[in-house]
Design an enzyme around this catalytic site. Structure first.
Site, PDB file in Angstrom:
ATOM      1  N   GLY A   1       0.791  -1.229   0.000  1.00  0.00           N
ATOM      2  CA  GLY A   1       0.000   0.000   0.000  1.00  0.00           C
ATOM      3  C   GLY A   1       0.815   1.268   0.000  1.00  0.00           C
ATOM      4  O   GLY A   1       1.948   1.290  -0.457  1.00  0.00           O
TER       5      GLY A   1
ATOM      6  N   LEU B   1      -4.212  -5.434  -4.783  1.00  0.00           N
ATOM      7  CA  LEU B   1      -3.150  -4.426  -4.694  1.00  0.00           C
ATOM      8  C   LEU B   1      -1.851  -5.006  -4.129  1.00  0.00           C
ATOM      9  O   LEU B   1      -1.839  -5.560  -3.031  1.00  0.00           O
ATOM     10  CB  LEU B   1      -3.616  -3.263  -3.801  1.00  0.00           C
ATOM     11  CG  LEU B   1      -2.651  -2.074  -3.726  1.00  0.00           C
ATOM     12  CD1 LEU B   1      -2.537  -1.367  -5.062  1.00  0.00           C
ATOM     13  CD2 LEU B   1      -3.081  -1.114  -2.638  1.00  0.00           C
ATOM     14  N   ASP B   2      -0.761  -4.886  -4.866  1.00  0.00           N
ATOM     15  CA  ASP B   2       0.575  -5.326  -4.434  1.00  0.00           C
ATOM     16  C   ASP B   2       0.643  -6.824  -4.145  1.00  0.00           C
ATOM     17  O   ASP B   2       1.524  -7.284  -3.422  1.00  0.00           O
ATOM     18  CB  ASP B   2       1.035  -4.538  -3.189  1.00  0.00           C
ATOM     19  CG  ASP B   2       1.090  -3.042  -3.460  1.00  0.00           C
ATOM     20  OD1 ASP B   2       1.275  -2.652  -4.622  1.00  0.00           O
ATOM     21  OD2 ASP B   2       0.917  -2.263  -2.514  1.00  0.00           O
ATOM     22  N   GLU B   3      -0.300  -7.583  -4.705  1.00  0.00           N
ATOM     23  CA  GLU B   3      -0.307  -9.025  -4.456  1.00  0.00           C
ATOM     24  C   GLU B   3       0.018  -9.836  -5.705  1.00  0.00           C
ATOM     25  O   GLU B   3      -0.019 -11.058  -5.695  1.00  0.00           O
ATOM     26  CB  GLU B   3      -1.694  -9.458  -3.931  1.00  0.00           C
ATOM     27  CG  GLU B   3      -2.066  -8.915  -2.573  1.00  0.00           C
ATOM     28  CD  GLU B   3      -1.301  -9.582  -1.447  1.00  0.00           C
ATOM     29  OE1 GLU B   3      -0.769 -10.685  -1.660  1.00  0.00           O
ATOM     30  OE2 GLU B   3      -1.239  -8.984  -0.358  1.00  0.00           O
TER      31      GLU B   3
END
Lengths: 284, 284, 284, 284
Positions: free
Chosen positions: B201, B227-229
């Site tokens: 994040g 998100l960011d995964e």
């Protein structure tokens, strides 16, 4: 376990991979890992390591090798099968410093280093009790300038007696004679306490300190007649600064020496290192 | 050049390597590099990347693919040939910070990044002049909360117009909508300014400073809805200490972000990255 | 040796360094090393560590501290003198895995870790013989869900009995109670087998494997009530790839855990670590 | 900004820190950072760098230096004040390769390198347009074997004309004459494309490839008459393997050269580097 490694080097030419993979497929081998490398894709040298599982391997060894010889001849390969159940017999040479020896014994005890550490040989008696706690025979063979040859004869006799496959110089502070080395070709691994080719020879940490380097290192290599010039297996480094004197470098360097040597030895034991002239191909 | 890469993934089973290498051998292909990986040697998934040279490749493309289809069907493979002469078309998305953009442009100019950088898209006008110095079209598309959808439509139109194969988010500080992402599956590469999964994040450097970590990092990954995964392609780190405040971390982190993103993009362009579920297999 | 360290933290303000260095100069102390750090140069917090040599120190201890109290009061310092001859008494807590324990024992034996390792406490009997070979008392205290409190009482009694200054959790796989922790403030050092704050909690290697990270790490920190949230002393990392399964990560991670914990413990023993809220200042 | 650095080196002796910190305290200076180092705590050499803020510094410069001279004389110090508002004037020497030049220009543009890059000098015309885009004058001075002296005279004239404080050899592939070097003592910074002292001299990547090293590096150092033997400021390394040929090493090495040189230059500009004989003390 029914696991083996096939190691190949030969002139690069079309059809090698096809021939080898067909061969293993027809034998019902399950390829676990396969690595290859060509020095120059068009007409250079080709290196290959295949790790495979073949049920009931022990009984088929001979037949397998006989059958593979045809492919080996066709492509004029240097080849060998290394069977995982043929645990390599290892000798460790030490002087007084114990950190590299201890790392090897420890990784061996933890099962990370698959070898039969058959004997430890030292020119000093100091580490005897430590070694014997691990249940490994320890031989103290004094090395003097005048009787170096004699000492080496005793050492070689031990290597023969214990049927040693690989000797590891774990900070063994003696230079071996060409006779000794040539009797153990590509079978002696050394750890040099510098980032070779920087600081070849004696007292590398002192010289690193004098030169004011900002990084020190260690190098594990096969031993050849040329001091510190043998094929490099592994290297690693450590950041230092002006605060560190030569003693600090020695102390800090020990951790790099330990891990570099242990990695190099493990790769040798797993038949991951192929030597070509003065260099290595490491499939890891 | 007559160079191509064959990419394969399928259920692991005996005979794959033999079939593929026979196929290439019969076509007269010269294998330059070959990598393979099985998640679980006995009955898992198999991934392979073969780089080969085949004279007069361009003319044989179609025939080759038709013929390979038989093997592909036999082993139920996902497979594709990627031809080195089909240079990938790339779009770069940026906001205001230029370091990742500049690294890509620079490596591209030096010939280290083989792509056709067709367009740069930004939600700010600032970097326009810089980009245009490189002879690359620059589009400023304002992104506002209320008109995000409109902006994305314009962006997608550009991707279509320029026939973009891969989009790189070079510190593009906007979150893309699921619609946008699903229209570009496995074709968007992001750089996140932390060592994921730490500091998912916003404001990772501020949070790294707050947590008092001794190492910071950057992560390049494919963009997915989470998100960011997305699947991680590459990561790297940098040592810091109590002397560094959040601003210092940002400044120092830029060099890691740059190199991590450039490596990930290069590997993607060379078809070295295979995606499997939420992870990558990187043959480098 | 007549060597001591003076540790100071206080509100930053003009004249601190002048006052302290005058004080030491007047006592005839020879400053060997001096480090300082201000969080925010203008009105923030100030931290200082001075290592000095003072002839006949032992006899002057009391007088020195009495005299310094005036300066301490003037600047409202937290301060303490740590004398090098007051070797810290250390307890090590382990479960079954021996790699962190062995690294500490080994560095201790080599003289790199200056502590009095007074006792090793374990919830399993396995490592008893190993520990006793080093001449260190080993206590096996079973920890069960129902009788955790009882076990901790026994442990605390041992800490008291052996006058322990610092406890090291060398892969001790139990969570300590708030009661236990609050009785040993800033005196328990843990090694967590991940790069915190990534993978807080159980099974970090399995989760690192699941996430597909390209780098794994280890973190040594002071233990607080918040699991894996205590002030970080040291971290380090190791590059991995898709070839490594969770077991490989565990095996490879051991070497990072060992070295990170050993460094953190050494710095604590040399009074190089100052804690400020949830972070550390490490003068190394 | 009212910020300055005081740099000191002298024989180690009691009272130095007390004297200096009292002096600054009495002037109302706020110490932002202070670092010191003694080669041998008992009777060796002492180095110190103090960064401080003093309101209205510009007007007090002269008075400050006059007053400090008393302390300097008392302890027989080498000392100097470096004022942050006296931006150092820098010349960059390049040949054809642009990566080190670009990194410096880029970090300079980003504000990470606080210098006045006054001029770029090259023995080739190629990089002229690039440099001029940054608004920096570019001089092409041909260097031939026969007219090397003439060329150096032109270069020295430029250094004088632009009042250059420090010259950076950003992969400038020419050896400077002893005359040139002695006219710029401790003011020329070079980047050597190897991990010194390994591979002194020409073609280090080719020789690294020949030797089969597993790690390559770069070294930034002050230039002295002895080729590649000057005091080392910074070094860094990169892991390579048998797959990389000499061309790959060159390409990969560029990123290490860039970052090592940029760090060394930044530290020089911030007066963090003290030279002592053939070594550096770097307070970073």
């Amino acid at each position: 376990k029914d696991r083996a490694r096939l190691l190949i080097s030969c002139k690069d030419q079309p059809g090698i991979v096809a021939a080898v993979s067909n061969f293993l497929y027809e034998y019902g081998a399950n390829i676990v890992q396969s690595d290859q490398y060509s020095i120059d894709p068009e007409g250079g040298l080709f290196f290959m390591r295949i790790e495979f599982i073949l049920p009931d391997l022990k009984r088929q060894e001979e037949k397998l090798e006989e059958a593979f010889a045809a492919i080996g001849n066709q492509f004029r390969m240097d080849w060998r099968f290394a069977y995982a159940y043929d645990i390599k017999k290892m000798a460790i040479f030490v002087s007084r410093e114990d950190h590299c020896l201890m790392e090897l014994l420890w990784q061996w005890q933890a099962g990370d280093l698959v070898a039969d550490i058959a004997v430890v040989i030292s020119n000093h008696p100091d580490l005897g009790p430590t070694v014997e706690q691990f249940g490994i025979p320890f031989y103290h063979i004094t090395v003097t300038k005048d009787a170096k040859n004699e000492a080496e004869q005793k050492q070689l006799k031990l290597l023969e007696e214990y049927e040693i496959d690989v000797s590891v110089l774990a900070r063994y502070m003696q230079i071996l004679s060409p006779t000794f080395i040539s009797s153990q070709p590509e079978r002696i691994i050394n750890i040099h306490h510098s980032f070779l080719p920087a600081f070849v020879g004696a007292k590398p940490y002192e010289r690193a300190y004098e030169r004011g380097v900002k990084i020190i290192g260690a190098t594990s290599h096969y031993v050849t007649d040329d001091l510190d010039e043998g094929p490099i297996i592994e290297q690693d480094v450590l950041r230092v600064n002006h605060n560190h004197n030569a003693e600090d470098l020695k102390r800090l360097g020990r951790s790099v020496e330990r891990s570099v040597l242990a990695r190099a030895v493990a790769w040798h034991l797993e038949d991951r290192v192929l030597i070509h002239k003065s260099k290595t191909v490491v499939f890891n």
